[in-house]
Design an enzyme around this catalytic site. Structure first.
Site, PDB file in Angstrom:
ATOM      1  N   ALA A  14      39.426  38.483  46.870  1.00 19.59           N
ATOM      2  CA  ALA A  14      40.399  37.967  47.541  1.00 19.59           C
ATOM      3  C   ALA A  14      39.965  36.345  47.138  1.00 19.59           C
ATOM      4  O   ALA A  14      38.719  36.080  47.024  1.00 19.59           O
ATOM      5  CB  ALA A  14      40.487  37.856  48.885  1.00 19.59           C
ATOM      6  N   ASP A  15      40.853  35.511  47.036  1.00 24.54           N
ATOM      7  CA  ASP A  15      40.794  34.091  46.593  1.00 24.54           C
ATOM      8  C   ASP A  15      40.984  33.265  47.922  1.00 24.54           C
ATOM      9  O   ASP A  15      40.491  32.264  47.911  1.00 24.54           O
ATOM     10  CB  ASP A  15      41.557  33.498  45.508  1.00 24.54           C
ATOM     11  CG  ASP A  15      41.257  33.944  44.131  1.00 24.54           C
ATOM     12  OD1 ASP A  15      40.649  33.231  43.512  1.00 24.54           O
ATOM     13  OD2 ASP A  15      41.295  35.346  43.461  1.00 24.54           O
ATOM     14  N   ARG A  16      41.782  33.926  48.606  1.00 25.90           N
ATOM     15  CA  ARG A  16      41.910  33.247  49.990  1.00 25.90           C
ATOM     16  C   ARG A  16      42.594  34.094  51.048  1.00 25.90           C
ATOM     17  O   ARG A  16      43.616  34.823  50.629  1.00 25.90           O
ATOM     18  CB  ARG A  16      43.001  31.883  49.792  1.00 25.90           C
ATOM     19  CG  ARG A  16      42.975  31.242  51.274  1.00 25.90           C
ATOM     20  CD  ARG A  16      43.745  29.941  50.984  1.00 25.90           C
ATOM     21  NE  ARG A  16      43.286  28.848  50.123  1.00 25.90           N
ATOM     22  CZ  ARG A  16      43.081  27.623  50.136  1.00 25.90           C
ATOM     23  NH1 ARG A  16      43.500  26.959  51.258  1.00 25.90           N
ATOM     24  NH2 ARG A  16      42.450  26.843  49.465  1.00 25.90           N
TER      25      ARG A  16
END
EC number: 5.3.1.23
Length: 380
Positions: free
Chosen positions: A256-258
């Protein structure tokens, strides 16, 4: 520059005063470590994706500041006598680094944390030298925390998958993009979970997507899987649903990036359609990420800024810059998409596994990660 890759795969090589990154644009053809010793070099390395992966981006950013801070200390620069000037200098560097990639929350959290610590140092009358030393110490602490967090993510994630497949010693999993040692300081997140499944002798096979248009899966994840001698197969992004239909896949694990408070998750483009297909085929879909990738201030994925990248990533061959498609065709190239929380079976984090809550009145599944985090920390 150096070109040796040791027994342990490292995307980032750091000793105090020295930082090198493995240029991931060249893998698997070449293995070249590039010196990063200025903010501008770090900015371009991050923006151009020589280094990528939300944790690694933040680490490279702050370690670059540590290298520059060490240069000031070693030169005994006159600027060290002026704490306000030191604070201004490093705040400007932090602002510049924050412009490199807009989607990765780890970078923005690191920038915010460092700015707060610099401000607190001024409020407590720290000297310029003390502020510079603080930057070095905090950057190195972040680096070490990443290693510890990845090990915890990998351990709890692999244990959870094993516990939900208690009779199986032949697990088959799929991952997307690259979430291994090349995206972190060590182990990785989603790929770290796969590494630990292999270590625990329950993994039969790992599948990875090519991850168009930048091919992080084909170039990087495939390389890591082969490097670690993990039984593995590369597939086209468009083959995912047919893989689910024809092979027994036990779990999908992505990074995940965010992540938002409600569980909506921004990750590499292509993640969303994998999650939709996983739901259709009844396969659990997990997100592996440090809790620092969870932005508790964002209520939902509608608030996430999605980076749109150059159309040339789609229209041109990367190795020779030759155009591959007809002129005058429109191009849309989002770097990320948002997977809605209802498609996510659980989150593997450094503080444990988060699975959906159930609404007492409606029976609907949902996440409230801020509340769930507080409950988890009470139990520890």
């Amino acid at each position: 520059m150096s070109s040796s890759v040791g027994a342990t795969l490292e995307a980032i090589k750091y000793t105090r005063g020295s930082l090198e990154i493995l240029d991931q644009l060249l893998i698997p053809k070449s293995f070249i470590y590039e010196v990063v010793d200025t903010t501008e070099k770090a900015f371009h390395a991050i923006r151009d994706m020589k280094v990528r992966g939300a944790p690694a981006i933040a680490i490279v950013a702050v370690l670059t500041l540590a290298v520059e801070a060490n240069q000031l200390l070693q030169s005994n620069d006159a600027l060290l006598a002026d704490a306000s000037a030191i604070a201004k200098l490093f705040n400007e560097k932090l602002d510049r680094l924050a412009e490199s990639r807009p989607t990765a929350v780890n970078l923005f959290q690191a920038v915010g944390d460092f700015k707060n610590k610099i401000a607190q140092s001024l409020e407590t009358n720290k000297t310029g030298t003390e502020i510079v030393q603080l930057i070095i110490d905090e950057a190195e602490a972040l680096m070490n925390r990443d290693i510890e967090e990845n090990a915890k993510i990998s351990e709890c994630g692999s244990d959870h998958i094993i516990s939900t497949n208690p009779s199986s010693t032949t697990l088959k999993v799929l991952t997307h993009c690259n979430t291994g040692a090349l995206a972190t300081m060590k182990y990785g997140t989603a790929l770290g979970v796969i590494r630990f499944l292999q270590k625990k002798n329950v993994l039969e096979h790992a599948f990875c997507t090519e991850t168009r248009p930048y091919n992080q899966g084909a170039r990087l994840t495939a390389f890591e899987l082969v490097y670690e001698k993990i039984p593995s197969t590369l597939i086209c992004d468009s083959a995912v649903s047919y893989l689910f239909k024809t092979k027994k896949i036990d779990a999908i694990i992505v990074g995940a990036d965010r992540v938002c408070n409600n569980g909506d998750t921004a990750n590499k483009i292509g993640t969303y359609h994998i999650a939709v297909s996983a739901k259709h085929h009844g396969i659990p879909f997990y997100v592996a990420a440090p809790f620092t990738s969870i932005d508790l201030t964002l209520a939902s994925g509608d608030l996430i800024t999605i980076e749109e990248r150059s159309e040339k990533e789609i229209t041109h061959y990367r190795n020779n810059d030759e155009r591959a498609v007809v002129e005058n065709i429109g191009v849309w190239n989002p770097g990320f998409d948002v997977t809605t929380a209802d498609l996510i079976s659980g989150f593997f984090t450094d503080i444990g596994v988060f699975t959906p809550l159930t609404c007492a009145t409606t029976g609907k599944k949902y996440y409230d990660l801020k509340t769930q985090q507080a409950e988890k920390l009470k139990q520890q």
